[in-house]
Design an enzyme around this catalytic site. Structure first.
Site, PDB file in Angstrom:
ATOM      1  N   HIS A  52      76.084  13.683  40.458  1.00  0.00           N
ATOM      2  CA  HIS A  52      76.571  13.415  41.810  1.00  0.00           C
ATOM      3  C   HIS A  52      77.988  12.831  41.741  1.00  0.00           C
ATOM      4  O   HIS A  52      78.460  12.451  40.671  1.00  0.00           O
ATOM      5  CB  HIS A  52      75.636  12.446  42.543  1.00  0.00           C
ATOM      6  CG  HIS A  52      75.356  11.180  41.794  1.00  0.00           C
ATOM      7  ND1 HIS A  52      76.241  10.142  41.737  1.00  0.00           N
ATOM      8  CD2 HIS A  52      74.287  10.806  41.039  1.00  0.00           C
ATOM      9  CE1 HIS A  52      75.732   9.181  41.006  1.00  0.00           C
ATOM     10  NE2 HIS A  52      74.547   9.557  40.553  1.00  0.00           N
TER      11      HIS A  52
HETATM   12  P1  TYD Z   1      71.081   7.344  40.615  1.00  0.00           P
HETATM   13  O1  TYD Z   1      72.315   6.752  41.186  1.00  0.00           O
HETATM   14  O2  TYD Z   1      70.773   8.776  40.969  1.00  0.00           O
HETATM   15  O3  TYD Z   1      71.109   7.201  39.044  1.00  0.00           O
HETATM   16  P2  TYD Z   1      72.084   7.875  37.966  1.00  0.00           P
HETATM   17  O4  TYD Z   1      73.192   8.556  38.692  1.00  0.00           O
HETATM   18  O5  TYD Z   1      72.588   6.730  37.181  1.00  0.00           O
HETATM   19  O6  TYD Z   1      71.285   8.819  37.160  1.00  0.00           O
HETATM   20  O7  TYD Z   1      69.865   6.400  41.013  1.00  0.00           O
HETATM   21  C1  TYD Z   1      68.548   6.641  40.517  1.00  0.00           C
HETATM   22  C2  TYD Z   1      67.551   5.971  41.460  1.00  0.00           C
HETATM   23  O8  TYD Z   1      67.787   4.569  41.509  1.00  0.00           O
HETATM   24  C3  TYD Z   1      67.648   6.464  42.898  1.00  0.00           C
HETATM   25  O9  TYD Z   1      66.320   6.532  43.410  1.00  0.00           O
HETATM   26  C4  TYD Z   1      68.395   5.386  43.618  1.00  0.00           C
HETATM   27  C5  TYD Z   1      68.032   4.139  42.850  1.00  0.00           C
HETATM   28  N1  TYD Z   1      69.117   3.124  42.808  1.00  0.00           N
HETATM   29  C6  TYD Z   1      68.975   1.938  43.511  1.00  0.00           C
HETATM   30  O10 TYD Z   1      67.959   1.700  44.183  1.00  0.00           O
HETATM   31  N2  TYD Z   1      69.974   1.009  43.447  1.00  0.00           N
HETATM   32  C7  TYD Z   1      71.101   1.215  42.726  1.00  0.00           C
HETATM   33  O11 TYD Z   1      72.007   0.341  42.702  1.00  0.00           O
HETATM   34  C8  TYD Z   1      71.247   2.457  42.017  1.00  0.00           C
HETATM   35  C9  TYD Z   1      72.476   2.755  41.208  1.00  0.00           C
HETATM   36  C10 TYD Z   1      70.231   3.373  42.084  1.00  0.00           C
END
Ligand code: TYD
Length: 138
Positions: A52
């Site tokens: 993303h």
């Molecule tokens: P995501 O940002 O997609 O993780 P990455 O890009 O690092 O692989 O987030 C994964 C999950 O965690 C998603 O369900 C949202 C949740 N999340 C939170 O609740 N708080 C946060 O600060 C972050 C970064 C993610």
């Protein structure tokens, strides 16, 4: 929409016989005010993270343990980085798409970011990313 390029930043490090101490002292090191810190760890072999971009959030990633690779999609094309040291990090400005992969066993990705968590700040498709680059905050 102007998107600043992702780039590596060296973290000032104090070294002596007892080891190294690396300091991220706010704006002296990275060009945004830190609002949130989170860690990605225990990543199973072969798994990928990211997938993303963000509309407003700037991010600074550090491999505080182990290593992983980052692929950045930005308006001037793809860039590839390997993060494998605690005294250097990758600045990912808003509007840059990131994929994190090739995590080593025991890798820890420390993430310092400029905003509080907001699901509405995510850009999750290439179409949306291209529209953002052309038109700004859609
Ligand atoms: P995501 O940002 O997609 O993780 P990455 O890009 O690092 O692989 O987030 C994964 C999950 O965690 C998603 O369900 C949202 C949740 N999340 C939170 O609740 N708080 C946060 O600060 C972050 C970064 C993610």
């Amino acid at each position: 929409m102007e998107v600043n390029p992702a780039r590596l930043i060296n973290i000032p490090t104090i070294t002596d016989v007892r080891g190294n101490l690396s300091v991220i002292d706010g704006l002296d090191c990275i060009p945004f005010t830190i609002k949130r810190v989170y860690f990605i760890h225990n990543v199973p072999g072969g798994e990928e993270r990211g997938g993303h971009a963000h509309k407003t959030m700037d991010q600074f990633l550090v491999a505080t343990s182990g290593s992983f690779d980052v692929r950045i999609n930005q308006p001037n094309g793809l860039s590839y980085f390997t993060l494998n040291r605690a005294d250097q990090g990758l600045l990912i400005p808003s509007g840059c798409w990131r994929d994190l992969y090739n995590f080593s066993s025991g890798a820890v990705c420390t993430s310092l970011v400029s905003t509080h968590y907001d699901p509405g700040d995510y850009i999750r498709s290439v179409d949306e990313l291209n529209a953002f680059w052309i038109g700004g905050n859609n």
